[in-house]
Design a protein around this motif. Sequence first.
Motif, short mmCIF file in Angstrom:
data_model
loop_
_atom_site.label_atom_id
_atom_site.label_comp_id
_atom_site.label_asym_id
_atom_site.label_seq_id
_atom_site.Cartn_x
_atom_site.Cartn_y
_atom_site.Cartn_z
N TYR A 97 29.64 54.62 23.86
CA TYR A 97 28.68 55.55 22.70
C TYR A 97 29.84 56.32 22.28
O TYR A 97 29.12 56.25 20.68
CB TYR A 97 27.76 56.61 23.40
CG TYR A 97 26.28 55.81 23.75
CD1 TYR A 97 25.88 55.55 22.73
CD2 TYR A 97 26.33 55.08 24.98
CE1 TYR A 97 24.22 54.92 23.36
CE2 TYR A 97 25.46 54.86 25.63
CZ TYR A 97 23.59 54.26 24.99
OH TYR A 97 22.45 53.81 25.38
N ARG A 98 30.52 56.69 22.56
CA ARG A 98 31.47 57.85 21.71
C ARG A 98 32.45 57.67 22.46
O ARG A 98 32.54 57.32 23.43
CB ARG A 98 30.52 59.51 21.45
CG ARG A 98 29.48 58.98 21.20
CD ARG A 98 28.81 60.51 20.40
NE ARG A 98 27.99 60.34 19.77
CZ ARG A 98 27.25 60.22 19.60
NH1 ARG A 98 26.32 59.09 19.90
NH2 ARG A 98 25.86 60.52 18.78
N GLY A 112 27.08 55.01 17.99
CA GLY A 112 27.62 56.50 17.00
C GLY A 112 29.40 55.57 18.12
O GLY A 112 29.87 57.14 19.03
#
Length: 181
Positions: A15-16, A40
């Motif tokens: 995700y990040r 993201g």
Amino acid sequence: APYKTSQFRFATNWYRGDRISIHGLRISSSGGDSIDFGPGPPPMTNVKDVVLDDHLRQGMSICSGVVNFTVENTVMSNTGGHAPACGLDIEFDHMDAVTKNVSFRNVSFINNSNCGVSISPSAMVYDPARKMYDHPNRLELTFEDIFVVDNRGQGHACGEDMAGVQLTNMPPALQVASLSL
């Protein structure tokens, strides 16, 4: 209890992060996608010398856009059991997603239940205000020295309007007239 399969059971889900490197792994037999890049995703990612084999849904999914993303010397094989069942699937989940400076080099897509590679730009970004699909300047992909064999669907499934996609040293089965070369 027995293992319950689901299209959302990822072996890895990113995700990040920042400067993600995934090197030298063999990821096998997940209940969904092997590697999923979700909302993201990291701004700089390198996947190298990786084997993604025997996954229920996809070898790799890019669903929220990626920037400065490279996949090299990688195999995506034997996916099947839940649609789309491709080695690689690229589509957007939201309006702000951008996929730029993305390269696939020396990657093999082998024996997947559907396509080796699925790119769906028309399904990527729906603008409800304008009541149309829109993805200007959001898609920059390069595929170089790609091997596509024994996929049960076509070697590729590319939606219309593939501006921003470049193919180099590709097998004829992956090249389609609507791609901008």
